[in-house]
Design an enzyme around this catalytic site. Sequence first.
Site, PDB file in Angstrom:
ATOM      1  N   ARG A 227       0.887  -1.176   0.000  1.00 26.18           N
ATOM      2  CA  ARG A 227       0.000   0.000   0.000  1.00 26.18           C
ATOM      3  C   ARG A 227       0.915   1.213   0.000  1.00 26.18           C
ATOM      4  O   ARG A 227       1.723   1.385   0.919  1.00 26.18           O
ATOM      5  CB  ARG A 227      -0.904  -0.014   1.236  1.00 26.18           C
ATOM      6  CG  ARG A 227      -1.621   1.302   1.430  1.00 26.18           C
ATOM      7  CD  ARG A 227      -2.729   1.221   2.459  1.00 26.18           C
ATOM      8  NE  ARG A 227      -3.873   0.524   1.922  1.00 26.18           N
ATOM      9  CZ  ARG A 227      -5.099   0.568   2.462  1.00 26.18           C
ATOM     10  NH1 ARG A 227      -5.322   1.282   3.557  1.00 26.18           N
ATOM     11  NH2 ARG A 227      -6.101  -0.088   1.909  1.00 26.18           N
TER      12      ARG A 227
ATOM     13  N   HIS B 144      -7.255   1.175  -6.481  1.00 24.94           N
ATOM     14  CA  HIS B 144      -7.480   0.220  -5.380  1.00 24.94           C
ATOM     15  C   HIS B 144      -8.141  -1.038  -5.970  1.00 24.94           C
ATOM     16  O   HIS B 144      -9.315  -1.310  -5.733  1.00 24.94           O
ATOM     17  CB  HIS B 144      -8.372   0.868  -4.317  1.00 24.94           C
ATOM     18  CG  HIS B 144      -8.347   0.166  -2.986  1.00 24.94           C
ATOM     19  ND1 HIS B 144      -7.581  -0.948  -2.729  1.00 24.94           N
ATOM     20  CD2 HIS B 144      -9.011   0.433  -1.816  1.00 24.94           C
ATOM     21  CE1 HIS B 144      -7.764  -1.334  -1.485  1.00 24.94           C
ATOM     22  NE2 HIS B 144      -8.624  -0.521  -0.907  1.00 24.94           N
TER      23      HIS B 144
ATOM     24  N   GLN C  41     -10.151  -3.702  -3.885  1.00 25.99           N
ATOM     25  CA  GLN C  41     -11.481  -3.250  -3.472  1.00 25.99           C
ATOM     26  C   GLN C  41     -12.495  -3.520  -4.581  1.00 25.99           C
ATOM     27  O   GLN C  41     -13.620  -3.976  -4.325  1.00 25.99           O
ATOM     28  CB  GLN C  41     -11.440  -1.750  -3.137  1.00 25.99           C
ATOM     29  CG  GLN C  41     -12.727  -1.250  -2.534  1.00 25.99           C
ATOM     30  CD  GLN C  41     -13.035  -1.902  -1.184  1.00 25.99           C
ATOM     31  OE1 GLN C  41     -12.193  -1.950  -0.306  1.00 25.99           O
ATOM     32  NE2 GLN C  41     -14.236  -2.418  -1.042  1.00 25.99           N
TER      33      GLN C  41
ATOM     34  N   ASP D 218     -17.318   7.005  -1.383  1.00 28.89           N
ATOM     35  CA  ASP D 218     -16.102   6.818  -0.586  1.00 28.89           C
ATOM     36  C   ASP D 218     -15.815   8.157   0.100  1.00 28.89           C
ATOM     37  O   ASP D 218     -16.407   9.193  -0.252  1.00 28.89           O
ATOM     38  CB  ASP D 218     -14.939   6.398  -1.516  1.00 28.89           C
ATOM     39  CG  ASP D 218     -13.660   6.073  -0.756  1.00 28.89           C
ATOM     40  OD1 ASP D 218     -13.709   5.870   0.465  1.00 28.89           O
ATOM     41  OD2 ASP D 218     -12.587   6.028  -1.413  1.00 28.89           O
TER      42      ASP D 218
ATOM     43  N   CYS E  77     -16.319   1.333   0.440  1.00 30.31           N
ATOM     44  CA  CYS E  77     -15.148   0.498   0.752  1.00 30.31           C
ATOM     45  C   CYS E  77     -14.773   0.539   2.221  1.00 30.31           C
ATOM     46  O   CYS E  77     -14.134  -0.363   2.729  1.00 30.31           O
ATOM     47  CB  CYS E  77     -13.965   0.925  -0.112  1.00 30.31           C
ATOM     48  SG  CYS E  77     -13.382   2.600   0.240  1.00 30.31           S
TER      49      CYS E  77
ATOM     50  N   ARG F 208     -13.696  -9.006   0.823  1.00 26.30           N
ATOM     51  CA  ARG F 208     -12.261  -8.751   0.613  1.00 26.30           C
ATOM     52  C   ARG F 208     -11.473 -10.048   0.886  1.00 26.30           C
ATOM     53  O   ARG F 208     -10.556 -10.400   0.158  1.00 26.30           O
ATOM     54  CB  ARG F 208     -11.757  -7.636   1.547  1.00 26.30           C
ATOM     55  CG  ARG F 208     -12.286  -6.238   1.259  1.00 26.30           C
ATOM     56  CD  ARG F 208     -11.712  -5.648  -0.016  1.00 26.30           C
ATOM     57  NE  ARG F 208     -10.263  -5.582  -0.040  1.00 26.30           N
ATOM     58  CZ  ARG F 208      -9.526  -4.568   0.429  1.00 26.30           C
ATOM     59  NH1 ARG F 208     -10.126  -3.511   0.942  1.00 26.30           N
ATOM     60  NH2 ARG F 208      -8.202  -4.599   0.354  1.00 26.30           N
TER      61      ARG F 208
END
Length: 304
Positions: free
Chosen positions: A106, A133, A136, A223, A262, A290
């Site tokens: 990340r 991402h 996700q 988001d 998310c 996930r």
Amino acid sequence: MKLKTKDFLTFEELSSKELSLLLELSIKFKKDFKKGKQPALLKNKTLAMIFQKPSTRTRVSFETGMFQLGGYALNLSPSDMQLSRGETVEDTVKTLSRYVDAIMARVYDHTLIEKIAKNSSVPVINGLSNSYHPCQTLADLMTIKEKKKKLKGLKVAWIGDGNNVCNSLIYGCSRSDIDISIATPNGYEPDKKVVRDSKKTINIELTNDPAKSVKNADVIITDTFMSIHIKDKKRMKKFLPKFQVNSSLMKQAKNNVIFLHCLPAKRGNEVTSSVIDGPQSVVWDEVENRLHSQKALLTSLLNI
Ligand code: CP
Ligand code: NVA
């Protein structure tokens, strides 16, 4: 299954066929897990996880996913590695590649994950960069497929910031024949290249009007307006109150619309508690997925 790509950095890497197989595999992993079946498919495999930014879901889902499949995940903080004393990214990654079977990172700048992938002889997974991402998106498409029993022909409405999650989602929609309408303030649109590429296969609407976006939508997604790498709090004025997903906006979509986020959410900003805790919200299934979808991703990247 085997994927053509070595790395998973944006979502663009997957073909429609590969995505469809990955989603089937994700659903199978979930079903098996619920029945108590945990095949040791990743026995003796190790995943290095590098986090430049904080994480709850990505870290825990990858770590538990590796453990449940018989493998092991190492959490490496850049500040604990020789990276912090000036060892180059290139040398660090070449070193890690000689020890582990895959790397998940990340990062802030997306070019860093590209550099990691370039120097790694093992698969590299983007666990979020400022620009994308993809993990996700995999979980989101799995969740939509579970709830709607199909992907093709659906309409997704993205409300708010055209950010990293939105960019990967557009690629995901383009691989699934899902049309997407994106409502953002001026200047907060998703990446132009992502939109241009994806317009070849699906309808993409860019608008400043959330009500227009959610009309006939099967899925509404938002988001945070303040992603981890964003420092400028003044931007909030551009988003609120117009781009908040609240009960009144939800009512303007299809009756059976579902809501995804998310997480982490800033309740009262991009979404109200009445929506995220309401009957149309599927965020906890999305969180759980996930775990399952990343198991499918890991085994497929490792050609198992
Ligand atoms: N959705 C997501 O990636 O959450 P974390 O930042 O907690 O990993
Ligand atoms: N857009 C958010 C996603 C967090 C999972 C961020 O980058 O912080």
